[in-house]
Design a protein around this motif. Structure first.
Motif, PDB file in Angstrom:
ATOM      1  N   GLU A  95       0.817  -1.210   0.000  1.00 15.35           N
ATOM      2  CA  GLU A  95       0.000   0.000   0.000  1.00 15.35           C
ATOM      3  C   GLU A  95       0.849   1.258   0.000  1.00 15.35           C
ATOM      4  O   GLU A  95       0.502   2.264  -0.641  1.00 15.35           O
ATOM      5  CB  GLU A  95      -0.933  -0.010   1.214  1.00 15.35           C
ATOM      6  CG  GLU A  95      -1.830   1.204   1.326  1.00 15.35           C
ATOM      7  CD  GLU A  95      -2.675   1.195   2.593  1.00 15.35           C
ATOM      8  OE1 GLU A  95      -3.317   2.226   2.875  1.00 15.35           O
ATOM      9  OE2 GLU A  95      -2.696   0.165   3.301  1.00 15.35           O
ATOM     10  N   VAL A  96       1.989   1.232   0.738  1.00 15.34           N
ATOM     11  CA  VAL A  96       2.828   2.429   0.834  1.00 15.34           C
ATOM     12  C   VAL A  96       4.034   2.358  -0.109  1.00 15.34           C
ATOM     13  O   VAL A  96       4.944   3.175  -0.024  1.00 15.34           O
ATOM     14  CB  VAL A  96       3.298   2.659   2.287  1.00 15.34           C
ATOM     15  CG1 VAL A  96       2.106   2.843   3.214  1.00 15.34           C
ATOM     16  CG2 VAL A  96       4.186   1.522   2.780  1.00 15.34           C
ATOM     17  N   ASP A 153       0.799   7.517   8.115  1.00 20.56           N
ATOM     18  CA  ASP A 153       0.043   8.453   7.292  1.00 20.56           C
ATOM     19  C   ASP A 153      -1.061   7.734   6.513  1.00 20.56           C
ATOM     20  O   ASP A 153      -2.084   8.341   6.166  1.00 20.56           O
ATOM     21  CB  ASP A 153       0.968   9.184   6.313  1.00 20.56           C
ATOM     22  CG  ASP A 153       1.911  10.152   7.013  1.00 20.56           C
ATOM     23  OD1 ASP A 153       1.653  10.491   8.186  1.00 20.56           O
ATOM     24  OD2 ASP A 153       2.911  10.557   6.385  1.00 20.56           O
ATOM     25  N   ALA A 154      -0.838   6.449   6.238  1.00 25.07           N
ATOM     26  CA  ALA A 154      -1.830   5.654   5.509  1.00 25.07           C
ATOM     27  C   ALA A 154      -2.915   5.105   6.435  1.00 25.07           C
ATOM     28  O   ALA A 154      -3.824   4.398   5.977  1.00 25.07           O
ATOM     29  CB  ALA A 154      -1.144   4.502   4.773  1.00 25.07           C
ATOM     30  N   ARG A 210       5.209   6.831   6.815  1.00 23.61           N
ATOM     31  CA  ARG A 210       4.244   6.703   5.724  1.00 23.61           C
ATOM     32  C   ARG A 210       3.179   5.655   6.053  1.00 23.61           C
ATOM     33  O   ARG A 210       2.016   5.790   5.647  1.00 23.61           O
ATOM     34  CB  ARG A 210       4.964   6.362   4.423  1.00 23.61           C
ATOM     35  CG  ARG A 210       5.736   7.541   3.843  1.00 23.61           C
ATOM     36  CD  ARG A 210       6.311   7.255   2.482  1.00 23.61           C
ATOM     37  NE  ARG A 210       7.433   6.328   2.539  1.00 23.61           N
ATOM     38  CZ  ARG A 210       7.431   5.106   2.047  1.00 23.61           C
ATOM     39  NH1 ARG A 210       6.335   4.615   1.465  1.00 23.61           N
ATOM     40  NH2 ARG A 210       8.497   4.335   2.128  1.00 23.61           N
TER      41      ARG A 210
END
Length: 298
Positions: A159-160, A181-182, A178
């Motif tokens: 995903e990242v 952040d997701a 990150r």
């Protein structure tokens, strides 16, 4: 399936790591594979031969890359077949119950990312082992983590988009930021422990310099985190400013006495060693900020 990814440049200590990881994986009772991404150009062939159960991926550094940590980790995940990816490093030695305890929050509680504890061997820890242990034990979820002892669901990794290969050092913290952040949290597993020999004080100083550079690089990329920088990480600001102000000593001879405050606060950890470490860290921050390539990345 659990995929355990270990990267190595040229560390003979990888032999002990592979033995410990295999024992821990067998004791965990979960199907697993061990993948080594090796950049030694054949110098560790004897280690590979001693561990025939390990999938060995030879790695050739991309042109111009001096530090290939994120490249190797991404290569390891591309080769992995598991739904959960576990990272540890060459030279790390898993302690009793390591993998089972690291995986439990994912397999039993539905977590996505779990960070265990990396500490020095008994009696040979780093300056910061006690603080790292205290922070990991005090919080259920962590603000960031490294990859010396980390488990993550493969879907979250994808995903990242994995590790940012423009980093040298610091790609692990960038990855963890990150991930958050997701919308994912980093669960602390303080009882999932691997030990690592941090080396002598000179090695610690070299590490502090590159970590300082990495920290500056992180804040150049993650602008939204700068608002809380002084409150959360004063070292990133205070020590570089102190170094920039050293010429003031010509007019104010007592300027260096400002270091007495952090020296007192660290009096139980060896104040001279801690101050030297922090000043070198600050020098690393400055070195990154004056690098033209850093300015181009802002």
């Amino acid at each position: 399936m659990i995929s355990i990814v270990i990267i190595s440049k040229d560390e003979p200590a990888l032999d002990g790591t592979l033995g410990g990881v295999a024992r821990a994986a067998g004791a965990a009772g979960t199907p697993y594979e061990i993948i080594v991404v090796d950049a030694s150009a054949g110098r560790l062939d004897a280690v590979a031969a001693a561990h025939p159960h390990v999938r060995w991926a030879d790695f050739t550094p991309p042109p111009g890359a001096r530090v290939t940590i994120p490249h190797q980790r991404n290569a390891g995940v591309r080769a992995a077949k598991g739904e959960i990816v576990v990272f540890t490093d060459a030279g790390c030695l898993p302690q009793d119950g390591w993998l089972r305890r690291l995986l439990a929050p994912i397999t039993d509680e539905g977590e996505s990312v779990v960070s265990g504890l990396v500490t020095g061997p008994e009696g040979h820890g780093s300056l910061y082992d006690a603080d790292a242990r205290r922070r990991a034990a005090a919080a259920r979820y962590l603000p960031e983590c490294g990859t010396g002892n980390l488990a993550v669901r493969r879907e979250v990794f994808d995903e990242v988009d994995g590790f940012d290969e423009t980093f040298g050092y610091g790609s692990d913290v960038d990855f963890s930021w990150r991930v958050q952040d997701a919308g994912h949290r980093i669960r602390s597993a303080v009882d999932a422990v691997v030990t690592h020999d941090w080396g002598d004080h000179r090695r610690q100083l070299r590490r502090s310099f590159v970590y300082g550079k990495a920290r500056a690089r992180l804040y150049l990329k993650h602008r939204s985190r700068r608002a809380h920088l002084l409150r959360r990480e004063p070292m990133v600001v205070v020590y570089p400013l102190f170094l920039l102000g050293l010429p003031l000593t010509l007019w104010f001879p007592f300027y260096p006495a400002l270091l007495l405050v952090p020296a007192w606060r660290n009096r139980h950890n060896g104040p001279v060693r801690v101050l030297a470490d922090h000043l070198v860290y600050g020098a690393g921050v400055l070195a990154e900020l004056v690098d033209p390539r850093s300015r181009a990345r802002r």
